[in-house]
Write a protein that holds these residues in place. Structure first.
Motif, mmCIF file in Angstrom:
data_model
loop_
_atom_site.group_PDB
_atom_site.id
_atom_site.type_symbol
_atom_site.label_atom_id
_atom_site.label_comp_id
_atom_site.label_asym_id
_atom_site.label_seq_id
_atom_site.Cartn_x
_atom_site.Cartn_y
_atom_site.Cartn_z
ATOM 1 N N THR A 136 2.765 1.049 3.660
ATOM 2 C CA THR A 136 3.873 2.007 3.732
ATOM 3 C C THR A 136 3.414 3.453 3.749
ATOM 4 O O THR A 136 4.254 4.352 3.787
ATOM 5 C CB THR A 136 4.839 1.821 2.544
ATOM 6 N N CYS A 137 2.117 3.696 3.734
ATOM 7 C CA CYS A 137 1.650 5.081 3.772
ATOM 8 C C CYS A 137 1.880 5.657 5.171
ATOM 9 O O CYS A 137 2.045 4.911 6.136
ATOM 10 C CB CYS A 137 0.184 5.172 3.369
ATOM 11 N N PRO A 138 1.905 6.986 5.319
ATOM 12 C CA PRO A 138 2.157 7.602 6.630
ATOM 13 C C PRO A 138 1.150 7.136 7.677
ATOM 14 O O PRO A 138 0.016 6.787 7.343
ATOM 15 C CB PRO A 138 2.004 9.100 6.345
ATOM 16 N N PRO A 139 1.553 7.116 8.953
ATOM 17 C CA PRO A 139 0.683 6.586 10.011
ATOM 18 C C PRO A 139 -0.708 7.208 10.059
ATOM 19 O O PRO A 139 -1.693 6.498 10.279
ATOM 20 C CB PRO A 139 1.476 6.891 11.293
ATOM 21 N N HIS A 140 -0.808 8.521 9.851
ATOM 22 C CA HIS A 140 -2.127 9.155 9.948
ATOM 23 C C HIS A 140 -3.047 8.723 8.809
ATOM 24 O O HIS A 140 -4.271 8.788 8.943
ATOM 25 C CB HIS A 140 -2.001 10.675 9.987
ATOM 26 N N LEU A 141 -2.474 8.277 7.692
ATOM 27 C CA LEU A 141 -3.283 7.754 6.592
ATOM 28 C C LEU A 141 -3.566 6.266 6.793
ATOM 29 O O LEU A 141 -4.664 5.794 6.477
ATOM 30 C CB LEU A 141 -2.577 7.975 5.254
ATOM 31 N N ALA A 142 -2.592 5.547 7.324
ATOM 32 C CA ALA A 142 -2.819 4.129 7.626
ATOM 33 C C ALA A 142 -3.956 3.965 8.629
ATOM 34 O O ALA A 142 -4.683 2.962 8.605
ATOM 35 C CB ALA A 142 -1.535 3.505 8.174
ATOM 36 N N VAL A 179 0.851 -1.183 0.000
ATOM 37 C CA VAL A 179 0.000 0.000 0.000
ATOM 38 C C VAL A 179 0.891 1.238 0.000
ATOM 39 O O VAL A 179 1.591 1.503 0.977
ATOM 40 C CB VAL A 179 -0.931 0.018 1.228
ATOM 41 N N GLY A 180 0.883 1.967 -1.108
ATOM 42 C CA GLY A 180 1.674 3.183 -1.224
ATOM 43 C C GLY A 180 2.809 3.054 -2.218
ATOM 44 O O GLY A 180 3.636 2.143 -2.116
ATOM 45 N N ALA A 181 2.845 3.978 -3.204
ATOM 46 C CA ALA A 181 3.902 3.962 -4.221
ATOM 47 C C ALA A 181 4.844 5.143 -4.056
ATOM 48 O O ALA A 181 5.274 5.760 -5.018
ATOM 49 C CB ALA A 181 3.289 3.958 -5.626
#
Length: 453
Positions: free
Chosen positions: A283-289, A11-13
């Protein structure tokens, strides 16, 4: 809703997701890997944009742009792809204006600002104290740091209030916090701050452009085919990674909304597709995860952590000029200022491109980004230009183009440059940051399945 089956879904590019895919491919080239990205591009918080310039159109990074020699992973990646870096321009006088709009504007030609003797003494003793503490930090396990719980119970602000002698030094640290984290000193754990400084090699390494510091190099935009690096700048690292992994393995416009798992497999869902896999890497930032729905729910420690790692607020601007007039006048282009009602900017640097297109790059950050983000672009632009005129001269008013990016408004970023930990997060919740949730313990450690490294 269609379903496809993969070995690993990432998850996340951004650089983290693409690097994870590259590492897995190197370990086992037979793995079927899929990368899902909500944006319409790869690169995450790196994005390179074409802007009008003195010689027509040129490219600038509107996100992360600097790399340093101590950042070994990204430097190895640059070398692997045959890219080049060039040194940040620092020759000439630096402008320093802290202490309010009526304070004296100072200039110096060294990395240490031209401060009064008392403030220089205050700077020396404070940096020495913080660096001494940083040298005791275990970056891998911060809670092994002596007095870790006490250090994690205070904010950077409370430490500065206790150990800085002068108001000007306190303001200096406020500017540093805004520039590095996009946050005010009272928003982050002091233990987190010294851990971050320790990883960089010291406090000054976070702030300077000297060898080994965070603003040491910029990545060149090379002449290349559109298939390999259509954007150039730092974004070309992600472009090259995606090309190496295989574009067919990267799906853009596929924001992940839910991740379900059981003992046998995981299911990753977007608005239009469902993907079955054996493992998921987020791998997206914590607030998005934290916005992804997990079934079963994440362990409470991990969920609490992702909900309490705020992201900074930073606006970046690039201003192009017919010529680098500041160089002609003996300035480096570096300005450090305490933002005020009249001056929105915190810091600027020479942003001249490798091809010689003159530009200044700067940041509106922290509380000033909050205060100025609700105003019209024209009002922010005019305030920035007036500030540059004040510090560098009337030539600053004769610009070609002003471009800005508010990363808080960027979908699937929601802020910049980093997430921080509030007091108490390291003490109670940090171990959960690297702990696998669910199937990862069962399948990803299998050497026959994922490779022997």
């Amino acid at each position: 809703m269609t379903e496809e089956t993969w070995d690993v879904v990432i998850v996340g590019a951004g650089l983290s997701g693409l690097s994870a895919a590259q590492t897995l491919r190197k370990r086992n080239g037979k793995l079927r890997i899929l990368i899902l990205e909500g944006k319409d591009r790869v690169g995450g918080r790196t994005v390179t944009q074409e802007l009008p310039a003195a010689h027509g159109i040129d490219r600038w990074d509107m996100g992360g742009q600097w790399v340093g020699s101590t950042q070994t992973y990204v430097m190895d990646l640059i070398q692997e792809f045959g890219l080049e870096v060039y040194t940040q321009y620092t020759t000439g006088k630096k402008v320093h204006h802290v202490g309010g709009p009526h304070a004296k504007v100072r200039t110096s030609s060294t990395s240490i600002p031209a401060l009064s003797t008392l403030v220089l003494l205050d700077l020396s003793q404070l940096v020495w104290k913080i660096d001494r503490l940083s040298s005791t930090v275990s970056v891998e396990d911060p809670m092994k740091t002596p007095n870790a719980q006490e250090l994690d119970s205070m904010t950077l602000h409370s430490y500065i209030e206790k150990h800085a002698w002068t108001e000007e030094m306190k303001e200096e640290m406020g500017v540093c916090s805004r520039v590095v984290f996009g946050m005010e000193p009272n928003q982050m754990s002091f233990l987190y701050f010294i851990m971050y400084a320790a990883a960089a090699g010291g406090v000054l390494c976070l702030l300077e452009s000297t060898p080994g510091s965070a603003q040491e190099f910029r990545v060149k935009t090379l002449d290349c085919t559109a298939a390999l690096c259509p954007q150039g700048g730092t974004q070309q690292l992600s472009e090259r990674l995606a090309q190496q992994i295989g574009r067919e393995s990267v799906r853009l416009g596929q924001a992940v909304t839910a991740i379900w798992q059981d003992a046998e497999r995981a299911k990753v869902m977007t608005a239009t597709h469902s993907y079955l896999c054996r493992a998921v890497i987020v791998t997206c930032p914590p607030h998005l995860a934290a916005k992804i729905h997990y079934q079963p729910a994440l362990p409470i420690q991990r969920e609490h952590l992702t909900q309490n790692m705020p992201v900074g607020h930073l606006m970046k601007f690039v201003i192009t000029y017919q010529m680098a007039f500041w160089r002609e006048k003996g300035y480096s282009g570096e300005i450090v200022a305490r933002p005020s009602a009249e001056c929105p900017l915190s810091v600027t640097f020479d942003g001249t491109s490798p091809s010689g297109s003159a530009a200044l790059v700067g940041f509106i950050s922290g509380v000033q980004a909050y205060n100025w983000s609700s105003r019209e672009l024209s009002e922010r632009r005019d305030a920035v230009i007036l500030s540059l005129v004040k510090y560098l001269g009337e030539e600053a008013a004769s610009y070609i183009h002003y471009e800005e990016k508010d990363w808080a408004l960027e979908e699937y970023s929601g802020g910049c440059p980093v997430n921080v930990m509030a007091p108490g997060m390291l003490t109670y919740y940090h171990p959960s940051l690297c702990m696998p949730c669910g199937r990862k313990n069962r399948c990803c450690s299998c050497k026959s399945q994922w490779g022997s490294k």
